[in-house]
Design an enzyme around this catalytic site. Structure first.
Site, PDB file in Angstrom:
ATOM      1  N   ASN A  95      -1.516   0.505   6.989  1.00  0.00           N
ATOM      2  CA  ASN A  95      -1.612  -0.717   7.722  1.00  0.00           C
ATOM      3  C   ASN A  95      -0.482  -1.878   6.962  1.00  0.00           C
ATOM      4  O   ASN A  95      -0.164  -3.255   6.225  1.00  0.00           O
ATOM      5  CB  ASN A  95      -2.446  -2.140   7.656  1.00  0.00           C
ATOM      6  CG  ASN A  95      -2.695  -2.389   6.998  1.00  0.00           C
ATOM      7  OD1 ASN A  95      -3.309  -1.945   5.919  1.00  0.00           O
ATOM      8  ND2 ASN A  95      -4.700  -2.563   7.148  1.00  0.00           N
ATOM      9  N   LYS A 103       1.226  -1.377  -0.085  1.00  0.00           N
ATOM     10  CA  LYS A 103       0.303  -0.166   0.020  1.00  0.00           C
ATOM     11  C   LYS A 103       1.379   1.450   0.053  1.00  0.00           C
ATOM     12  O   LYS A 103       2.179   0.886   0.534  1.00  0.00           O
ATOM     13  CB  LYS A 103      -0.992  -0.299   1.039  1.00  0.00           C
ATOM     14  CG  LYS A 103      -1.533  -1.418   0.887  1.00  0.00           C
ATOM     15  CD  LYS A 103      -2.617  -1.246   2.597  1.00  0.00           C
ATOM     16  CE  LYS A 103      -4.067  -2.475   2.501  1.00  0.00           C
ATOM     17  NZ  LYS A 103      -4.674  -2.005   3.609  1.00  0.00           N
ATOM     18  N   TYR A 123     -12.907  -3.403  -2.635  1.00  0.00           N
ATOM     19  CA  TYR A 123     -12.848  -2.740  -1.037  1.00  0.00           C
ATOM     20  C   TYR A 123     -15.037  -3.034  -0.925  1.00  0.00           C
ATOM     21  O   TYR A 123     -15.433  -1.670  -0.685  1.00  0.00           O
ATOM     22  CB  TYR A 123     -12.839  -1.751  -0.044  1.00  0.00           C
ATOM     23  CG  TYR A 123     -11.181  -1.790  -0.199  1.00  0.00           C
ATOM     24  CD1 TYR A 123     -10.664  -2.940   0.543  1.00  0.00           C
ATOM     25  CD2 TYR A 123      -9.693  -0.479  -0.287  1.00  0.00           C
ATOM     26  CE1 TYR A 123     -10.098  -3.686   1.311  1.00  0.00           C
ATOM     27  CE2 TYR A 123      -8.681  -0.942  -0.215  1.00  0.00           C
ATOM     28  CZ  TYR A 123      -8.352  -2.295   0.450  1.00  0.00           C
ATOM     29  OH  TYR A 123      -6.974  -2.366   1.102  1.00  0.00           O
ATOM     30  N   GLU A 151      -8.792 -11.877  -6.830  1.00  0.00           N
ATOM     31  CA  GLU A 151      -8.318 -10.625  -6.336  1.00  0.00           C
ATOM     32  C   GLU A 151      -6.639 -10.706  -7.811  1.00  0.00           C
ATOM     33  O   GLU A 151      -5.962  -9.524  -7.773  1.00  0.00           O
ATOM     34  CB  GLU A 151      -7.521  -9.799  -5.398  1.00  0.00           C
ATOM     35  CG  GLU A 151      -9.219  -9.991  -4.483  1.00  0.00           C
ATOM     36  CD  GLU A 151      -8.458 -10.313  -3.414  1.00  0.00           C
ATOM     37  OE1 GLU A 151      -6.815 -10.504  -2.496  1.00  0.00           O
ATOM     38  OE2 GLU A 151      -9.283  -9.466  -1.532  1.00  0.00           O
ATOM     39  N   HIS A 153      -2.303  -5.549   1.972  1.00  0.00           N
ATOM     40  CA  HIS A 153      -3.293  -6.141   1.344  1.00  0.00           C
ATOM     41  C   HIS A 153      -3.019  -7.619   1.125  1.00  0.00           C
ATOM     42  O   HIS A 153      -1.640  -7.657   0.479  1.00  0.00           O
ATOM     43  CB  HIS A 153      -3.757  -5.523   0.934  1.00  0.00           C
ATOM     44  CG  HIS A 153      -5.440  -6.557  -0.188  1.00  0.00           C
ATOM     45  ND1 HIS A 153      -6.491  -6.427   0.554  1.00  0.00           N
ATOM     46  CD2 HIS A 153      -5.424  -7.530  -0.667  1.00  0.00           C
ATOM     47  CE1 HIS A 153      -6.905  -8.047   0.205  1.00  0.00           C
ATOM     48  NE2 HIS A 153      -6.068  -8.160  -1.059  1.00  0.00           N
TER      49      HIS A 153
HETATM   50  P1  IDP Z   1      -7.900  -6.549   5.820  1.00  0.00           P
HETATM   51  O1  IDP Z   1      -7.157  -6.026   5.555  1.00  0.00           O
HETATM   52  O2  IDP Z   1      -7.133  -7.276   7.110  1.00  0.00           O
HETATM   53  O3  IDP Z   1      -8.134  -7.336   5.333  1.00  0.00           O
HETATM   54  P2  IDP Z   1     -10.448  -5.642   6.653  1.00  0.00           P
HETATM   55  O4  IDP Z   1     -11.519  -5.976   7.104  1.00  0.00           O
HETATM   56  O5  IDP Z   1     -10.494  -6.299   4.258  1.00  0.00           O
HETATM   57  O6  IDP Z   1      -9.034  -6.122   6.619  1.00  0.00           O
HETATM   58  O7  IDP Z   1     -10.555  -4.156   5.348  1.00  0.00           O
HETATM   59  C1  IDP Z   1      -9.546  -3.557   4.649  1.00  0.00           C
HETATM   60  C2  IDP Z   1      -8.586  -2.578   5.273  1.00  0.00           C
HETATM   61  O8  IDP Z   1      -8.928  -1.486   4.986  1.00  0.00           O
HETATM   62  C3  IDP Z   1      -7.786  -2.647   5.839  1.00  0.00           C
HETATM   63  O9  IDP Z   1      -6.785  -3.310   5.788  1.00  0.00           O
HETATM   64  C4  IDP Z   1      -7.054  -1.513   6.549  1.00  0.00           C
HETATM   65  O10 IDP Z   1      -6.902  -0.502   5.487  1.00  0.00           O
HETATM   66  C5  IDP Z   1      -9.132  -0.421   6.181  1.00  0.00           C
HETATM   67  N1  IDP Z   1      -9.544  -0.671   7.490  1.00  0.00           N
HETATM   68  C6  IDP Z   1     -10.190  -2.031   8.143  1.00  0.00           C
HETATM   69  N2  IDP Z   1     -10.713  -1.461   9.255  1.00  0.00           N
HETATM   70  C7  IDP Z   1     -10.601  -0.022   9.613  1.00  0.00           C
HETATM   71  C8  IDP Z   1     -11.084   0.824  10.381  1.00  0.00           C
HETATM   72  O11 IDP Z   1     -12.382   0.650  10.805  1.00  0.00           O
HETATM   73  N3  IDP Z   1     -11.069   2.496  10.080  1.00  0.00           N
HETATM   74  C9  IDP Z   1     -10.189   2.253   8.855  1.00  0.00           C
HETATM   75  N4  IDP Z   1      -9.878   1.878   7.845  1.00  0.00           N
HETATM   76  C10 IDP Z   1     -10.238  -0.001   8.290  1.00  0.00           C
HETATM   77 MG    MG Z   2      -9.738  -7.787   3.927  1.00  0.00          MG
END
Ligand code: IDP
Ligand code: MG
Length: 153
Positions: free
Chosen positions: A112, A9, A49, A126, A115
């Site tokens: 973070n 990212k 997303y 994907e 992905h």
């Molecule tokens: P993952 O990346 O661990 O699979 P997902 O729930 O699929 O997590 O969410 C995708 C991305 O959306 C996360 O990696 C993060 O960047 C963002 N995200 C998820 N939950 C939150 C939140 O509560 N606040 C802000 N960003 C979030």
């Molecule tokens: Mg995810």
């Protein structure tokens, strides 16, 4: 053998961690089957997303994913989807275990670093979203016989 999709990212690209994160996957023994830099547009982010488009943070998530190009990786190995997901760690970097990528490099729930596909089914979807078939290469790793035991792969 499975292939999974990883995105480095903008939080990874901007912090100049591309090499460090790619190095981790290589050291683990995952084979790089595809790798390219891409600037993501709104359409691909809404698709990628789709499970989050109705969440209040979606606009800031989409914006953050467009602040620089991302690096898309296709990584292959036995049970690669689960292995890579485990290496990635919990979504929120503050809660991710030390030793995982997010646990070692992230302080954020959103910024973070990576992905990673969360299932074999989603990995196929994907990979198709981010790579054309000819951009994914099927070649035998030169150290294959030292990565896996007889009958394992
Ligand atoms: P993952 O990346 O661990 O699979 P997902 O729930 O699929 O997590 O969410 C995708 C991305 O959306 C996360 O990696 C993060 O960047 C963002 N995200 C998820 N939950 C939150 C939140 O509560 N606040 C802000 N960003 C979030
Ligand atoms: Mg995810």
């Amino acid at each position: 053998m499975e292939t999974t999709l990883v995105l480095l990212k903008p939080s990874c690209v901007q912090r100049q961690l591309i090499g460090e994160i790619v190095h981790r996957f290589e050291r683990r023994g995952l084979r790089i089957a595809g790798m390219k830099m891409m600037q993501l547009d709104d359409a691909i982010l809404r698709e990628h997303y789709a499970h989050l488009v109705d969440r209040p943070f979606f606009p800031t998530l989409a914006a953050s994913m467009q602040t620089s190009p991302v690096v898309a990786l296709a990584l292959s190995g036995v049970e690669a989807v689960g292995v890579v997901r485990a290496m990635t760690g919990f979504t929120n970097g503050r809660k991710a275990d030390p030793g995982t990528i997010r646990g070692d490099y992230a302080m954020s729930n959103q910024q973070n670093i990576v992905h990673a596909s969360d299932s074999v089914e989603n990995a196929a979807i994907e990979l198709n979203r981010f790579f054309r078939p000819e951009e994914i290469f099927d070649y035998k790793s030169g150290v294959f016989d030292f990565l896996y035991g007889v009958g394992e792969a």
